[in-house]
Scaffold this motif. Structure first.
Motif, PDB file in Angstrom:
ATOM      1  N   HIS A 269      -1.403   7.306   7.798  1.00 43.25           N
ATOM      2  CA  HIS A 269      -0.539   6.259   7.271  1.00 43.25           C
ATOM      3  C   HIS A 269      -1.377   5.023   6.990  1.00 43.25           C
ATOM      4  CE1 HIS A 269       3.461   8.081   8.463  1.00 43.25           C
ATOM      5  NE2 HIS A 269       2.579   8.864   9.055  1.00 43.25           N
ATOM      6  N   SER A 270      -1.303   4.508   5.792  1.00 48.72           N
ATOM      7  CA  SER A 270      -2.073   3.324   5.423  1.00 48.72           C
ATOM      8  C   SER A 270      -1.553   2.110   6.185  1.00 48.72           C
ATOM      9  CB  SER A 270      -1.977   3.097   3.911  1.00 48.72           C
ATOM     10  OG  SER A 270      -2.675   1.925   3.550  1.00 48.72           O
ATOM     11  N   ALA A 271      -2.470   1.394   6.861  1.00 46.66           N
ATOM     12  CA  ALA A 271      -2.107   0.194   7.606  1.00 46.66           C
ATOM     13  C   ALA A 271      -2.668  -1.068   6.976  1.00 46.66           C
ATOM     14  CB  ALA A 271      -2.592   0.301   9.057  1.00 46.66           C
ATOM     15  N   ALA A 272      -3.792  -0.942   6.286  1.00 43.37           N
ATOM     16  CA  ALA A 272      -4.407  -2.065   5.573  1.00 43.37           C
ATOM     17  C   ALA A 272      -5.259  -1.464   4.464  1.00 43.37           C
ATOM     18  CB  ALA A 272      -5.248  -2.920   6.511  1.00 43.37           C
ATOM     19  N   PRO A 273      -4.723  -1.349   3.257  1.00 40.54           N
ATOM     20  CA  PRO A 273      -5.439  -0.655   2.175  1.00 40.54           C
ATOM     21  C   PRO A 273      -6.749  -1.312   1.770  1.00 40.54           C
ATOM     22  CG  PRO A 273      -3.117  -0.952   1.632  1.00 40.54           C
ATOM     23  CD  PRO A 273      -3.398  -1.795   2.830  1.00 40.54           C
ATOM     24  N   CYS A 274      -6.808  -2.634   1.802  1.00 39.03           N
ATOM     25  CA  CYS A 274      -8.010  -3.348   1.368  1.00 39.03           C
ATOM     26  C   CYS A 274      -8.109  -4.634   2.180  1.00 39.03           C
ATOM     27  CB  CYS A 274      -7.944  -3.638  -0.135  1.00 39.03           C
ATOM     28  SG  CYS A 274      -9.444  -4.352  -0.834  1.00 39.03           S
ATOM     29  N   ALA A 275      -8.874  -4.586   3.262  1.00 46.09           N
ATOM     30  CA  ALA A 275      -8.924  -5.723   4.187  1.00 46.09           C
ATOM     31  C   ALA A 275     -10.345  -5.935   4.677  1.00 46.09           C
ATOM     32  CB  ALA A 275      -7.986  -5.483   5.374  1.00 46.09           C
ATOM     33  N   ARG A 276     -10.613  -7.146   5.117  1.00 45.36           N
ATOM     34  CA  ARG A 276     -11.885  -7.461   5.741  1.00 45.36           C
ATOM     35  C   ARG A 276     -11.786  -7.194   7.240  1.00 45.36           C
ATOM     36  NH1 ARG A 276     -15.095  -9.846   2.048  1.00 45.36           N
ATOM     37  NH2 ARG A 276     -14.100 -10.873   0.250  1.00 45.36           N
TER      38      ARG A 276
END
Length: 304
Positions: A269-276
């Motif tokens: 399950h995606s929790a943060a698709p594009c994060a630092r």
């Protein structure tokens, strides 16, 4: 015929909450009766397609391991009420506390949210030709009922690229033509990735819902809006993905691995698709799982 069958199916579709399970009944000639114990329900989510959102309808999705049951269509208020009741049954939260958390969830600051700029960045990473292949197929279907050749994509492409300076350039050196073709494919792939990302991740919001058992609540989607609860105690593992370019720019993708499925990626399950990494840290803190030190040494497997 189709409308009549759908109407009969809707007429025979129903649900009932028992002391320890939810029962779902459906079927016209062949009857389908499924009993799902509350203790087997891992996730309860809501999904609203574009048409369903217009009519204020929603589909309730019950995930029990590798099996997913969908109960639709319910009014949005009934679906939210049923989800609250199921969360009470599966987590032991009191009705008052659960309903209060549902009401104030929108006012709480999210653990992670996707801005429009971040959607663009994520779309550039998700290089894809799928969207434009679907559009081309749709044009062909529409073209079959319109005057012949009115939506001929090849004709319009030739008009765009059949310019004198392009012809002279490609004829003098075929390599230029090859390079221009690659550039054109790259632009199409990036645009396709951006469109698919916006459709899937628009309005992405990850929140922490506190109760008897804490859980994450994820909402996302432009045309199809999904609202999914992910209990922290059911998270089996964390997956942190990146790539050569993505890592150099400092972006990572965080996923939760649960027993329940979430599309083609199985239980991821995606929790943060594009994060630092600094944006991912608060999410990891809630799970109790620490991120690996980048200088950590790993033992290699046998070379055979």
């Amino acid at each position: 015929m189709t409308v009549g069958t759908a109407s009969l199916h809707w007429y025979r579709l129903g649900y009932r909450l028992e002391a320890n399970e939810i029962r779902i009944r459906s079927g016209i000639l062949g009857r389908y009766h499924r009993s799902i114990p509350f203790k087997r329900i891992q996730d309860v989510g809501l999904e609203q397609g574009a048409v369903a959102r217009v009519f204020g309808l929603s589909t309730l999705k019950l995930e029990t391991g590798s099996v997913e049951d969908a109960l639709g269509f319910l009014s949005l208020s009934d679906a939210e009420t049923l989800r609250v009741q199921l969360r009470e049954k599966t987590s032991g939260a009191t009705p008052t506390a659960t309903e209060k958390l549902e009401a104030v969830s929108d006012s709480l600051p999210p653990l992670f949210a996707m801005s429009n700029r971040r959607l663009l960045v994520e779309g550039l990473f998700n290089f894809s030709f799928i969207f434009f292949a679907a559009v081309a197929a749709g044009f062909q279907v529409i073209d079959s009922v319109l005057p012949k050749g009115s939506l001929d994509l090849s004709k319009w492409i030739l008009k765009i690229f059949a310019q004198d300076w392009i012809n002279r350039l490609t004829q003098s050196n075929p390599i230029y033509g090859f390079v221009m073709a690659l550039v054109g494919l790259g632009i199409i792939g990036m645009l396709g990735g951006i469109v698919l990302t916006v459709l899937r991740e628009y309005g992405f919001r990850l929140e922490l819902v506190e109760g008897a058992r804490n859980s994450f609540r994820r909402r996302r989607g432009l045309l199809t809006l999904t609202d999914l609860a992910m209990p922290i105690h059911r998270i089996q593992a964390l997956i942190l993905r990146t790539g050569l370019i993505r890592q150099r720019l400092g972006f990572y993708q965080l996923e939760f691995q649960l027993l329940a499925s979430d599309g083609p990626d199985g239980g991821n399950h995606s929790a943060a698709p594009c994060a630092r990494l600094e944006e991912i840290a608060p999410i990891l803190a809630e799970t109790g799982i620490e991120n690996a030190d980048p200088d950590l040494e790993f033992k290699r497997v046998h070379p055979a």
